[in-house]
Design an enzyme around this catalytic site. Sequence first.
Site, PDB file in Angstrom:
ATOM      1  N   ARG A 103       0.734  -1.252  -0.028  1.00  0.00           N
ATOM      2  CA  ARG A 103      -0.041  -0.145   0.022  1.00  0.00           C
ATOM      3  C   ARG A 103       1.071   1.241   0.000  1.00  0.00           C
ATOM      4  O   ARG A 103       1.480   1.390   1.138  1.00  0.00           O
ATOM      5  CB  ARG A 103      -0.868   0.164   1.274  1.00  0.00           C
ATOM      6  N   SER A 138     -12.879  -3.658   2.217  1.00  0.00           N
ATOM      7  CA  SER A 138     -12.828  -2.898   3.466  1.00  0.00           C
ATOM      8  C   SER A 138     -14.297  -2.749   3.892  1.00  0.00           C
ATOM      9  O   SER A 138     -15.148  -2.486   2.807  1.00  0.00           O
ATOM     10  CB  SER A 138     -12.444  -1.568   3.278  1.00  0.00           C
ATOM     11  N   LYS A 146      -5.072   6.113   8.888  1.00  0.00           N
ATOM     12  CA  LYS A 146      -6.341   6.343   8.007  1.00  0.00           C
ATOM     13  C   LYS A 146      -6.980   7.293   8.821  1.00  0.00           C
ATOM     14  O   LYS A 146      -8.119   7.068   9.339  1.00  0.00           O
ATOM     15  CB  LYS A 146      -7.075   4.892   8.020  1.00  0.00           C
TER      16      LYS A 146
HETATM   17  C1  LIG Z   1      -6.827  -5.487   5.047  1.00  0.00           C
HETATM   18  C2  LIG Z   1      -7.413  -4.160   4.731  1.00  0.00           C
HETATM   19  N1  LIG Z   1      -8.458  -3.604   5.164  1.00  0.00           N
HETATM   20  C3  LIG Z   1      -8.781  -2.330   4.920  1.00  0.00           C
HETATM   21  C4  LIG Z   1      -8.220  -1.460   4.093  1.00  0.00           C
HETATM   22  C5  LIG Z   1      -8.561   0.067   3.848  1.00  0.00           C
HETATM   23  O1  LIG Z   1      -8.785   0.005   2.372  1.00  0.00           O
HETATM   24  P1  LIG Z   1      -9.579   1.260   1.669  1.00  0.00           P
HETATM   25  O2  LIG Z   1     -10.797   1.568   2.607  1.00  0.00           O
HETATM   26  O3  LIG Z   1      -9.505   1.059   0.248  1.00  0.00           O
HETATM   27  O4  LIG Z   1      -8.314   2.460   2.235  1.00  0.00           O
HETATM   28  P2  LIG Z   1      -6.775   2.471   1.606  1.00  0.00           P
HETATM   29  O5  LIG Z   1      -6.092   1.467   2.199  1.00  0.00           O
HETATM   30  O6  LIG Z   1      -6.974   2.453   0.240  1.00  0.00           O
HETATM   31  O7  LIG Z   1      -6.381   3.827   2.031  1.00  0.00           O
HETATM   32  C6  LIG Z   1      -6.728  -2.038   3.604  1.00  0.00           C
HETATM   33  N2  LIG Z   1      -6.186  -1.131   2.739  1.00  0.00           N
HETATM   34  N3  LIG Z   1      -6.504  -3.469   3.866  1.00  0.00           N
HETATM   35  C1  3NM Z   2      -5.293   1.041   5.720  1.00  0.00           C
HETATM   36  C2  3NM Z   2      -6.147   0.951   6.818  1.00  0.00           C
HETATM   37  N1  3NM Z   2      -7.719   0.613   6.582  1.00  0.00           N
HETATM   38  C3  3NM Z   2      -8.621   0.577   7.585  1.00  0.00           C
HETATM   39  C4  3NM Z   2      -9.788   0.265   7.576  1.00  0.00           C
HETATM   40  O1  3NM Z   2     -10.506   0.534   8.615  1.00  0.00           O
HETATM   41  O2  3NM Z   2     -10.354   0.328   6.526  1.00  0.00           O
HETATM   42  S1  3NM Z   2      -7.642   1.090   8.996  1.00  0.00           S
HETATM   43  C5  3NM Z   2      -6.129   1.214   8.207  1.00  0.00           C
HETATM   44  C6  3NM Z   2      -4.868   1.521   8.767  1.00  0.00           C
HETATM   45  C7  3NM Z   2      -4.270   0.754   9.730  1.00  0.00           C
HETATM   46  O3  3NM Z   2      -3.157   1.261  10.226  1.00  0.00           O
HETATM   47  P1  3NM Z   2      -2.425   1.000  11.414  1.00  0.00           P
HETATM   48  O4  3NM Z   2      -2.271  -0.313  11.884  1.00  0.00           O
HETATM   49  O5  3NM Z   2      -1.283   1.944  11.524  1.00  0.00           O
HETATM   50  O6  3NM Z   2      -3.399   1.664  12.628  1.00  0.00           O
END
Ligand SMILES: Cc1ncc(COP(=O)(O)OP(=O)(O)O)c(N)n1
Ligand code: 3NM
Length: 368
Positions: free
Chosen positions: A198, A267, A296
């Site tokens: 990502r 997601s 996020k």
């Molecule tokens: C395992 C997993 N879960 C949730 C996310 C978040 O995806 P998304 O809502 O498209 O946000 P971005 O990652 O694209 O900013 C994820 N990447 N992985």
């Molecule tokens: C990439 C992403 N997606 C989310 C969701 O809820 O869809 S939370 C998230 C970030 C998770 O990062 P950290 O482990 O550093 O908190």
Amino acid sequence: MSKSVEITSFKESNNRVVVMVEPHSQKAQIQQVVYRILDANLDRAREGLRIIEEWCRFGLNNAQLLGECKYLRQELAHWHTAELRAARDTPGDPGTELTHPQEEQRSSIKALLQANFCRVQEAMRVLEEYGKLYHPNMGKAFKQMRYRVYTLESSLMGYERYQLLWRSHLYLVTSPSETLFKTVEAALKGGLTLVQYRDKTADDTVRVEQATKLRQLCHSYGALFIINDRVDLALAVDADGVHLGQQDMPIAMARQLLGHQRLIGRSTTNAEEMQKAIAEGADYIGVGPVYETPTKADKAAAGLEYVSYAAQNSSIPWFAIGGIDANNINDVISAGAERVAVVRAIIQAEQPTLVTQYLVSQLHRIKL
Ligand SMILES: Cc1ncc(COP(=O)(O)OP(=O)(O)O)c(N)n1
Ligand SMILES: Cc1nc(C(=O)O)sc1CCOP(=O)(O)O
Ligand SMILES: [Mg+2]
């Protein structure tokens, strides 16, 4: 000296009959060459299938895939007649000495299976073409068999990925880091089996380069490699799948592009999104954000209630995500999570191997 000849065809021209002849010995020689080609390729296809079959049997314990391999091997045996075997000339075959350096080493089971599928498909293509010179049905029979091998490959590779997904309890989602490869490798050494690339800001040239390197790295440790957001990038770097958010491409469209071999994750932040993702055919879902997180920042926390809802209602693998680390993972587990995805907990760890080992051990404790 008189030579025996065979009339192969004739035609009338200016009231004269023109007879086409071919020496018997030359025709017999060509036939012998065709028999040798068929014999060698029947052997090649059978050997390759046997290697694939052993994995279906001992590695996957999958009766259906095993049955398909056996069926194909029996079909090959049916075509491998005594006259084709009799044409074999192993000492005079220059091909037996030649090996490609890539045949000497295989980086993973996946690479081994892919190399053998390639070998079987190539052999079947040869059998399809040269077979037309041997028997009127052979070309058609091998065309059908070649398609069955493609289907087998699809099922087996898809099955492999799906199995590994179900076995994966910790999921690393990467973020840009100067030590990206070192950190990911350290986590793989700690038992990580699922990685998502990502990077929301890099140029595509950088993304392609980094994702290709990460895919190689993950596969060399037998781990799955997923791409965030981008189906095109997932295909370009031969990733195991894609992760799509609510604003990304619809699952049905991604499935059309990726096929059933590759994984699609979605997601979700609430019950409705979860049910929709499952109905649309997602292979797994993200469940979060469990806690607010700077990774996020624009997404409000869904909380542990949603984790408990997922534990009760999700029929597919799901990963709690958002603000999870070594300090709070047991709260998330207590709320019902068996799988967890993290970014900072590993990417920013001083000792990624140890952190990974700890997180994996907590998630595996649930099953005891
Ligand atoms: C395992 C997993 N879960 C949730 C996310 C978040 O995806 P998304 O809502 O498209 O946000 P971005 O990652 O694209 O900013 C994820 N990447 N992985
Ligand atoms: C990439 C992403 N997606 C989310 C969701 O809820 O869809 S939370 C998230 C970030 C998770 O990062 P950290 O482990 O550093 O908190
Ligand atoms: Mg996204």
